[in-house]
Design a protein around this motif. Structure first.
Motif, PDB file in Angstrom:
ATOM      1  N   PHE A 160       0.834  -1.212   0.000  1.00 28.04           N
ATOM      2  CA  PHE A 160       0.000   0.000   0.000  1.00 28.04           C
ATOM      3  C   PHE A 160       0.862   1.253   0.000  1.00 28.04           C
ATOM      4  CE2 PHE A 160      -3.535  -2.407   2.451  1.00 28.04           C
ATOM      5  CZ  PHE A 160      -3.977  -2.951   1.263  1.00 28.04           C
ATOM      6  N   LYS A 161       2.046   1.118   0.600  1.00 21.99           N
ATOM      7  CA  LYS A 161       2.915   2.299   0.720  1.00 21.99           C
ATOM      8  C   LYS A 161       3.742   2.507  -0.541  1.00 21.99           C
ATOM      9  CE  LYS A 161       2.784   1.799   5.634  1.00 21.99           C
ATOM     10  NZ  LYS A 161       2.925   0.516   6.329  1.00 21.99           N
ATOM     11  N   ASN A 162       3.994   1.425  -1.252  1.00 14.91           N
ATOM     12  CA  ASN A 162       4.791   1.541  -2.471  1.00 14.91           C
ATOM     13  C   ASN A 162       3.985   2.145  -3.600  1.00 14.91           C
ATOM     14  OD1 ASN A 162       6.960   0.438  -1.268  1.00 14.91           O
ATOM     15  ND2 ASN A 162       6.650  -1.623  -2.095  1.00 14.91           N
ATOM     16  N   SER A 163       4.699   2.673  -4.568  1.00 15.46           N
ATOM     17  CA  SER A 163       3.977   3.158  -5.742  1.00 15.46           C
ATOM     18  C   SER A 163       3.931   2.046  -6.781  1.00 15.46           C
ATOM     19  CB  SER A 163       4.647   4.420  -6.266  1.00 15.46           C
ATOM     20  OG  SER A 163       6.034   4.235  -6.267  1.00 15.46           O
ATOM     21  N   GLU A 164       3.688   2.402  -8.024  1.00 14.49           N
ATOM     22  CA  GLU A 164       3.441   1.433  -9.069  1.00 14.49           C
ATOM     23  C   GLU A 164       4.522   0.365  -9.175  1.00 14.49           C
ATOM     24  OE1 GLU A 164       3.583   3.833 -12.649  1.00 14.49           O
ATOM     25  OE2 GLU A 164       2.685   5.384 -11.467  1.00 14.49           O
ATOM     26  N   PRO A 165       4.321  -0.671  -9.945  1.00 21.44           N
ATOM     27  CA  PRO A 165       3.058  -1.010 -10.613  1.00 21.44           C
ATOM     28  C   PRO A 165       2.094  -1.681  -9.644  1.00 21.44           C
ATOM     29  CG  PRO A 165       4.711  -2.649 -11.096  1.00 21.44           C
ATOM     30  CD  PRO A 165       5.369  -1.650 -10.200  1.00 21.44           C
ATOM     31  N   PRO A 166       0.805  -1.714 -10.007  1.00 17.71           N
ATOM     32  CA  PRO A 166      -0.186  -2.391  -9.155  1.00 17.71           C
ATOM     33  C   PRO A 166       0.182  -3.867  -8.972  1.00 17.71           C
ATOM     34  CG  PRO A 166      -1.270  -1.165 -10.906  1.00 17.71           C
ATOM     35  CD  PRO A 166       0.193  -1.140 -11.213  1.00 17.71           C
ATOM     36  N   LYS A 167      -0.056  -4.365  -7.783  1.00 20.29           N
ATOM     37  CA  LYS A 167       0.281  -5.757  -7.470  1.00 20.29           C
ATOM     38  C   LYS A 167      -0.974  -6.630  -7.566  1.00 20.29           C
ATOM     39  CE  LYS A 167       4.422  -4.522  -5.742  1.00 20.29           C
ATOM     40  NZ  LYS A 167       4.468  -3.157  -6.296  1.00 20.29           N
ATOM     41  N   LYS A 204      -5.828  -8.216 -17.451  1.00 22.67           N
ATOM     42  CA  LYS A 204      -6.052  -7.380 -18.636  1.00 22.67           C
ATOM     43  C   LYS A 204      -6.032  -5.893 -18.286  1.00 22.67           C
ATOM     44  CE  LYS A 204     -10.130  -6.782 -20.482  1.00 22.67           C
ATOM     45  NZ  LYS A 204     -11.452  -6.951 -20.942  1.00 22.67           N
ATOM     46  N   ASN A 205      -6.582  -5.559 -17.127  1.00 18.51           N
ATOM     47  CA  ASN A 205      -6.764  -4.143 -16.807  1.00 18.51           C
ATOM     48  C   ASN A 205      -5.782  -3.582 -15.792  1.00 18.51           C
ATOM     49  OD1 ASN A 205      -9.144  -3.732 -18.484  1.00 18.51           O
ATOM     50  ND2 ASN A 205     -10.128  -5.167 -17.075  1.00 18.51           N
ATOM     51  N   LEU A 206      -4.928  -4.447 -15.251  1.00 18.76           N
ATOM     52  CA  LEU A 206      -4.097  -4.039 -14.111  1.00 18.76           C
ATOM     53  C   LEU A 206      -3.311  -2.758 -14.364  1.00 18.76           C
ATOM     54  CD1 LEU A 206      -3.698  -5.203 -11.286  1.00 18.76           C
ATOM     55  CD2 LEU A 206      -1.581  -6.238 -12.079  1.00 18.76           C
ATOM     56  N   ASN A 207      -2.709  -2.683 -15.555  1.00 22.98           N
ATOM     57  CA  ASN A 207      -1.819  -1.555 -15.783  1.00 22.98           C
ATOM     58  C   ASN A 207      -2.534  -0.239 -16.034  1.00 22.98           C
ATOM     59  OD1 ASN A 207       0.615  -2.755 -15.217  1.00 22.98           O
ATOM     60  ND2 ASN A 207       0.638  -3.781 -17.225  1.00 22.98           N
ATOM     61  N   ASN A 210      -5.587   2.579 -11.346  1.00 20.38           N
ATOM     62  CA  ASN A 210      -4.885   3.453 -10.420  1.00 20.38           C
ATOM     63  C   ASN A 210      -5.082   2.928  -8.994  1.00 20.38           C
ATOM     64  OD1 ASN A 210      -3.592   5.603  -9.341  1.00 20.38           O
ATOM     65  ND2 ASN A 210      -4.815   7.140 -10.421  1.00 20.38           N
ATOM     66  N   ILE A 211      -4.434   1.804  -8.719  1.00 17.51           N
ATOM     67  CA  ILE A 211      -4.614   1.124  -7.436  1.00 17.51           C
ATOM     68  C   ILE A 211      -3.244   0.608  -6.987  1.00 17.51           C
ATOM     69  CG2 ILE A 211      -6.949   0.327  -7.995  1.00 17.51           C
ATOM     70  CD1 ILE A 211      -5.621  -2.438  -8.573  1.00 17.51           C
ATOM     71  N   LYS A 212      -3.189   0.151  -5.726  1.00 21.51           N
ATOM     72  CA  LYS A 212      -1.918  -0.412  -5.239  1.00 21.51           C
ATOM     73  C   LYS A 212      -1.944  -1.939  -5.329  1.00 21.51           C
ATOM     74  CE  LYS A 212      -0.210   3.564  -3.961  1.00 21.51           C
ATOM     75  NZ  LYS A 212      -0.589   4.216  -2.716  1.00 21.51           N
TER      76      LYS A 212
END
Ligand code: UDP
Length: 221
Positions: free
Chosen positions: A6-13, A153-156, A159-161
């Motif tokens: 949650f504290k890290n930025s991209e990419p979404p995990k 398909k949509n992960l990238n 705008n989520i962690k």
């Protein structure tokens, strides 16, 4: 840990919770297998997976039910105000799940809800809505393997962690589907209770003995 994500930025995990049925499905469905292989974390949600890993000599501590993992994260959300978005399940189910979670854990920060029976043409709008709310955690209940494929398909463009495929979790939280009694969970018998409640699962569960046989024969594929 997941809180660290949650504290890290991209990419979404992407986090997947795997049971024996899913491992067997991954044997047949290469796209699904690739998703599990590439996931940031695969949580062993099923006695069979833990058993198989130990059989192969992996050091696998214990089963983590996807449901329990979600409950822990919702508790954390009420303590630290992590933003959570609920995507999936029938109309009104996630709303009821939210109410029940608030009763149990206090002010859980659930910022948005969308049911899982949307049309393909609504998808862009749903993604835009999620991105506007910027949740830390996206819980997706569209069933296996659709939820994992949808996420991949949509992960990238999300705008989520962190995203987790959570299957029937909202139905259980809403009180529509019951989990097995604790003694059954502890005796690794939760699968049999699910079968009792939803006999149509027998077709999916036929994969389990085959899974066990494969593990015993030591085949990897
Ligand atoms: N679901 C959904 N949209 C669909 C198909 C399923 O939102 O098009 C939901 C369904 O209502 C349920 C969840 O996905 O809440 C997962 O259902 P199931 O218990 O079959 O989960 P699985 O064991 O496949 O993870």
């Amino acid at each position: 840990t997941i809180e660290g994500f949650f504290k890290n930025s991209e990419p979404p995990k992407l986090i997947a919770t795997a049971n024996a049925e899913m491992v067997m499905l991954a044997n047949e469905d290469k796209e699904f297998k690739k998703i599990l292989d590439e996931a940031t974390l695969v949580v062993p949600d099923g006695a069979g997976v833990v058993w198989a890993a130990r059989h192969q000599g992996d050091n696998m501590p214990e089963r983590v039910a996807g449901f329990d993992l979600v409950q822990e994260l919702l508790k954390k959300s009420s303590q630290k105000q992590y933003k959570v978005f609920f995507l999936g399940a029938g109309r009104g189910v996630a709303e009821q799940a939210k109410l029940n979670a608030e009763k149990k854990y206090g002010a859980v920060n659930i910022v948005g809800i969308q049911d899982g029976y949307f049309k393909p043409e609504d998808e862009a709008g749903i993604i835009a809505k999620i991105n506007e709310l910027r949740p830390d955690l996206l819980l997706v209940a569209l069933g296996v393997p659709r939820q994992e494929k949808w996420l991949k398909k949509n992960l990238n463009q999300l705008n989520i962690k962190v995203a987790i495929g959570v299957g029937g979790t909202f139905d259980v939280m809403a009180g529509n589907v019951k989990r097995a009694p604790l003694w059954m969970q502890k005796a690794n018998l939760e699968w049999s209770y699910r079968l009792f409640l939803q006999p149509q699962r027998i077709f999916r569960m036929m994969a389990i003995p085959e899974f066990m046989l494969k593990v015993l024969l030591g085949k990897k594929d």
